[in-house]
Design a protein around this motif. Structure first.
Motif, PDB file in Angstrom:
ATOM      1  N   PRO A  25       4.387  23.001   9.252  1.00  0.00           N
ATOM      2  CA  PRO A  25       3.177  23.746   9.598  1.00  0.00           C
ATOM      3  C   PRO A  25       3.171  25.096   8.898  1.00  0.00           C
ATOM      4  CG  PRO A  25       4.778  23.895  11.362  1.00  0.00           C
ATOM      5  CD  PRO A  25       5.335  22.909  10.372  1.00  0.00           C
ATOM      6  N   ALA A  87      -3.944  21.585  18.713  1.00  0.00           N
ATOM      7  CA  ALA A  87      -4.620  22.494  17.782  1.00  0.00           C
ATOM      8  C   ALA A  87      -6.128  22.332  17.838  1.00  0.00           C
ATOM      9  CB  ALA A  87      -4.111  22.270  16.360  1.00  0.00           C
ATOM     10  N   ARG A  90      -7.314  24.613  20.317  1.00  0.00           N
ATOM     11  CA  ARG A  90      -6.980  26.015  20.022  1.00  0.00           C
ATOM     12  C   ARG A  90      -6.117  26.607  21.133  1.00  0.00           C
ATOM     13  NH1 ARG A  90     -12.443  28.410  20.025  1.00  0.00           N
ATOM     14  NH2 ARG A  90     -11.311  30.349  19.652  1.00  0.00           N
ATOM     15  N   SER A 110      -6.719  30.396  20.473  1.00  0.00           N
ATOM     16  CA  SER A 110      -6.073  30.532  19.181  1.00  0.00           C
ATOM     17  C   SER A 110      -7.117  30.337  18.088  1.00  0.00           C
ATOM     18  CB  SER A 110      -4.943  29.502  19.041  1.00  0.00           C
ATOM     19  OG  SER A 110      -4.151  29.769  17.897  1.00  0.00           O
ATOM     20  N   ASP A 111      -6.712  30.548  16.836  1.00  0.00           N
ATOM     21  CA  ASP A 111      -7.633  30.336  15.721  1.00  0.00           C
ATOM     22  C   ASP A 111      -7.956  28.854  15.580  1.00  0.00           C
ATOM     23  OD1 ASP A 111      -7.503  33.052  15.197  1.00  0.00           O
ATOM     24  OD2 ASP A 111      -5.910  32.837  13.699  1.00  0.00           O
ATOM     25  N   GLY A 113      -8.038  25.185  14.591  1.00  0.00           N
ATOM     26  CA  GLY A 113      -7.044  24.315  13.982  1.00  0.00           C
ATOM     27  C   GLY A 113      -5.613  24.774  14.146  1.00  0.00           C
ATOM     28  N   THR A 114      -5.374  25.735  15.041  1.00  0.00           N
ATOM     29  CA  THR A 114      -4.018  26.258  15.231  1.00  0.00           C
ATOM     30  C   THR A 114      -3.661  26.275  16.712  1.00  0.00           C
ATOM     31  OG1 THR A 114      -4.553  28.620  15.566  1.00  0.00           O
ATOM     32  CG2 THR A 114      -4.445  27.820  13.280  1.00  0.00           C
ATOM     33  N   GLU A 162      -0.227  26.379  12.343  1.00  0.00           N
ATOM     34  CA  GLU A 162      -1.248  25.424  11.901  1.00  0.00           C
ATOM     35  C   GLU A 162      -0.561  24.124  11.483  1.00  0.00           C
ATOM     36  OE1 GLU A 162      -4.903  24.915   8.657  1.00  0.00           O
ATOM     37  OE2 GLU A 162      -3.774  26.792   8.757  1.00  0.00           O
ATOM     38  N   SER A 164       0.181  20.260  10.175  1.00  0.00           N
ATOM     39  CA  SER A 164      -0.297  19.531   9.003  1.00  0.00           C
ATOM     40  C   SER A 164      -0.559  18.068   9.350  1.00  0.00           C
ATOM     41  CB  SER A 164       0.743  19.610   7.881  1.00  0.00           C
ATOM     42  OG  SER A 164       0.372  18.825   6.779  1.00  0.00           O
TER      43      SER A 164
END
Length: 216
Positions: A25, A87, A90, A110-111, A113-114, A162, A164
């Protein structure tokens, strides 16, 4: 939640020792990039000529802590405690300075996708030893999350992680959860998205590897 499948087929004339590891990640701590060790995740020792192996798993991930080991090549990481996170939602979670270890998971904190992990300062006031490794785990073909990536803890800040959707096939016989070099060699990369849910990887007779995708 997407369900992904990887099938390996050995078309060579000799047995193959193969394993999967996840693309590490992207991790930032208080805005600074963090070096992350990938870990051997699903292992396929001794795939005989003409044989095939199949693994099915979801996007599910968990944040884990390992109290006893630092992330370095050859070190087998284990999860002493973990908390499932998403993710897509978030998620945010706190690493607490008490025996509860993790606070409640909060969505939409969270941001995009994270997931984020907030650490106390200091990491310990004596209620538990400071964790030697923080990382991500995946469930794969086990009902317990196996470490797929690990990095050193840091106090008093925020890890933004983030995950993968890319995996790598490699050659060897590492143990599950064994930390690898920061940039281990890959025989072939496997990328999943909403249109690529099943990947078939063929070890061809000429020594190359080929991957094809299907939607399900």
């Amino acid at each position: 939640m997407a369900i992904w499948t990887i099938e390996l087929i050995n078309e060579t004339s000799e047995a193959k020792d193969l394993y999967l590891f996840s693309q590490p990640p992207e991790v930032r701590f208080s805005g600074q990039a963090v070096a992350v060790h990938p870990c051997a995740w699903i292992t396929y020792p001794g795939i005989q000529p003409g044989d095939r192996r199949r693994s099915t798993f979801s996007e599910s991930i968990a944040i884990f802590v390992d109290f006893s080991a630092k992330p370095a090549p050859g070190v087998v990481l284990t999860e002493n405690a973990n908390v499932p996170v998403d993710a897509r939602a978030r998620d945010r979670v706190d690493l607490l300075d008490n025996p509860a270890l993790f606070g409640p998971v909060e969505h939409d904190r969270s941001d995009y996708g994270t997931v984020s992990l907030h650490t106390p300062d200091p990491l310990s006031n004596g209620s538990f030893p400071p964790p030697a490794t923080i990382g991500l785990g995946k469930y794969g073909d086990s009902d317990m999350p196996t470490p797929i990536a690990g990095f050193p803890p840091q106090p008093g800040g925020v890890f933004v992680i983030e995950p993968s959707h890319r995996f790598h096939l490699a050659q060897g016989r590492p143990l599950r959860g064994e930390a690898l070099a920061l940039h281990p060699p890959s025989l072939v990369a496997i990328d999943f998205d909403q249109d690529k849910l099943t990947a078939t990887v063929v070890a061809k007779a000429d020594g190359t590897f080929a991957v094809t995708y299907e939607p399900n």
